[in-house]
Scaffold this motif. Structure first.
Motif, PDB file in Angstrom:
ATOM      1  N   HIS A 121      53.983  12.099  27.701  1.00 21.92           N
ATOM      2  CA  HIS A 121      52.831  12.973  27.464  1.00 21.92           C
ATOM      3  C   HIS A 121      53.156  14.403  27.893  1.00 21.92           C
ATOM      4  O   HIS A 121      52.873  15.369  27.162  1.00 21.92           O
ATOM      5  CB  HIS A 121      51.629  12.448  28.233  1.00 21.92           C
ATOM      6  CG  HIS A 121      50.416  13.326  28.175  1.00 21.92           C
ATOM      7  ND1 HIS A 121      49.641  13.457  27.052  1.00 21.92           N
ATOM      8  CD2 HIS A 121      49.854  14.135  29.116  1.00 21.92           C
ATOM      9  CE1 HIS A 121      48.656  14.303  27.293  1.00 21.92           C
ATOM     10  NE2 HIS A 121      48.762  14.728  28.532  1.00 21.92           N
ATOM     11  N   ARG A 153      55.534  16.016  25.516  1.00 21.78           N
ATOM     12  CA  ARG A 153      54.862  16.373  24.272  1.00 21.78           C
ATOM     13  C   ARG A 153      54.127  17.717  24.424  1.00 21.78           C
ATOM     14  O   ARG A 153      54.186  18.573  23.546  1.00 21.78           O
ATOM     15  CB  ARG A 153      53.881  15.264  23.885  1.00 21.78           C
ATOM     16  CG  ARG A 153      53.789  15.021  22.417  1.00 21.78           C
ATOM     17  CD  ARG A 153      53.132  13.742  22.023  1.00 21.78           C
ATOM     18  NE  ARG A 153      52.138  13.238  22.923  1.00 21.78           N
ATOM     19  CZ  ARG A 153      52.209  12.059  23.534  1.00 21.78           C
ATOM     20  NH1 ARG A 153      53.263  11.286  23.358  1.00 21.78           N
ATOM     21  NH2 ARG A 153      51.254  11.639  24.325  1.00 21.78           N
ATOM     22  N   ASP A 202      49.974  14.450  18.266  1.00 21.35           N
ATOM     23  CA  ASP A 202      51.234  15.196  18.223  1.00 21.35           C
ATOM     24  C   ASP A 202      51.005  16.673  17.928  1.00 21.35           C
ATOM     25  O   ASP A 202      51.836  17.515  18.281  1.00 21.35           O
ATOM     26  CB  ASP A 202      52.168  14.600  17.162  1.00 21.35           C
ATOM     27  CG  ASP A 202      52.720  13.238  17.568  1.00 21.35           C
ATOM     28  OD1 ASP A 202      52.759  12.964  18.786  1.00 21.35           O
ATOM     29  OD2 ASP A 202      53.084  12.449  16.685  1.00 21.35           O
TER      30      ASP A 202
END
Length: 266
Positions: free
Chosen positions: A41, A44, A69
């Motif tokens: 996470h 990302r 995303d």
């Protein structure tokens, strides 16, 4: 010597130990996977906020859902602020946990669609039962940069969409819900403004998402696995203690049996 292990007490204790071992192993892996998910996470978010900004139309359009995303992706847009359809988002905090509101202003793009722009936080100046004074955005054609965010819903945010609020005040940032009031197609999602800086410092731009912490999930995983190892060790210790106590009891009984009886007085 080990026949006591067949007693009801020891059978229950052994079964309990056997049940605890796989349970605690699984709990350890559960925490380990949470640790891995947290790292993924954070990676990302880092990739999204450090990537070069792209035109907002490349990632969203009216009715489109912003994916996980695409969350926090930096985007740019050119248009004119529509101050006639400006909103404040109730009960929002700033970096110092002060309660206020977010300023939400549609940006009308060249194709006639609107992009919701969260311009930042301002103090509510009293009970949030009326609109505060909202700083004006720049006039004319502007170019903005911000972090793309998905539309907010009660299910995902936990924020109740209260009814009966003053006109121009909302609980959730949701383009689909506001499109009819704005009177034009609204792009899916919204952006948290990061540039340009507002004149006078208000509204306060929202901070970038914190993606530095990984929590204590790995420590919890190791803890569960240590507990797993402690179960058979503890079982062996209890068995050896039971053997020792039984041996001591037998020795005491044997010593009492070999001791000659006391002679009665004449």
């Amino acid at each position: 010597m080990y026949r006591f292990l067949l007693s009801r007490q020891w059978v229950i204790l052994t079964l309990l130990a056997l049940a605890l071992i796989p349970t605690m192993i699984e709990l350890g892996f559960w925490q380990f996977h949470r640790h891995e998910n947290r790292i993924a996470h954070n990676q990302r978010i880092e990739a999204a906020i450090t990537a070069a900004p792209v035109p907002v139309a490349e990632l969203t359009s009216p009715g489109r859902t912003v994916s996980d995303d695409e969350r926090y992706r930096r985007v740019t847009a050119e248009g004119t602020y529509d101050t006639e359809h400006q909103y404040v988002v109730r009960r929002r905090t700033n970096a110092d946990d002060q309660i206020g509101v977010h300023v939400l202003t549609p940006l009308v793009l060249d194709d006639g669609t609107a992009l919701l722009v969260n311009r930042g936080w301002i103090a509510s100046n009293g009970p949030q039962t009326r609109l505060p004074r909202i700083p004006e955005p720049p006039s004319g054609e502007v170019t903005v940069t911000g972090r793309l965010m998905p539309d907010e819903t009660t299910a995902k945010s936990g924020i109740k969409d209260l009814k009966g609020l003053p006109e121009g005040m909302v609980m959730l940032i949701n383009g689909t819900a506001l499109a009819e009031d704005i009177g034009r197609p609204v792009l899916g999602g919204f952006i948290e403004l990061s540039a340009p800086e507002p004149s006078g410092g208000t509204p306060q731009l929202l901070s970038s998402p914190d993606h530095s912490g990984i929590g204590a999930h790995m420590a919890y995983a190791v803890q569960w696995w240590l507990f797993t190892a402690a179960v058979p060790v503890g079982w062996v210790i209890l068995v050896r203690r039971e053997l020792r106590d039984r041996a001591a009891a037998r020795a005491q009984e044997q010593q009492a049996a070999e001791q000659p009886p006391a002679t009665a007085g004449v």
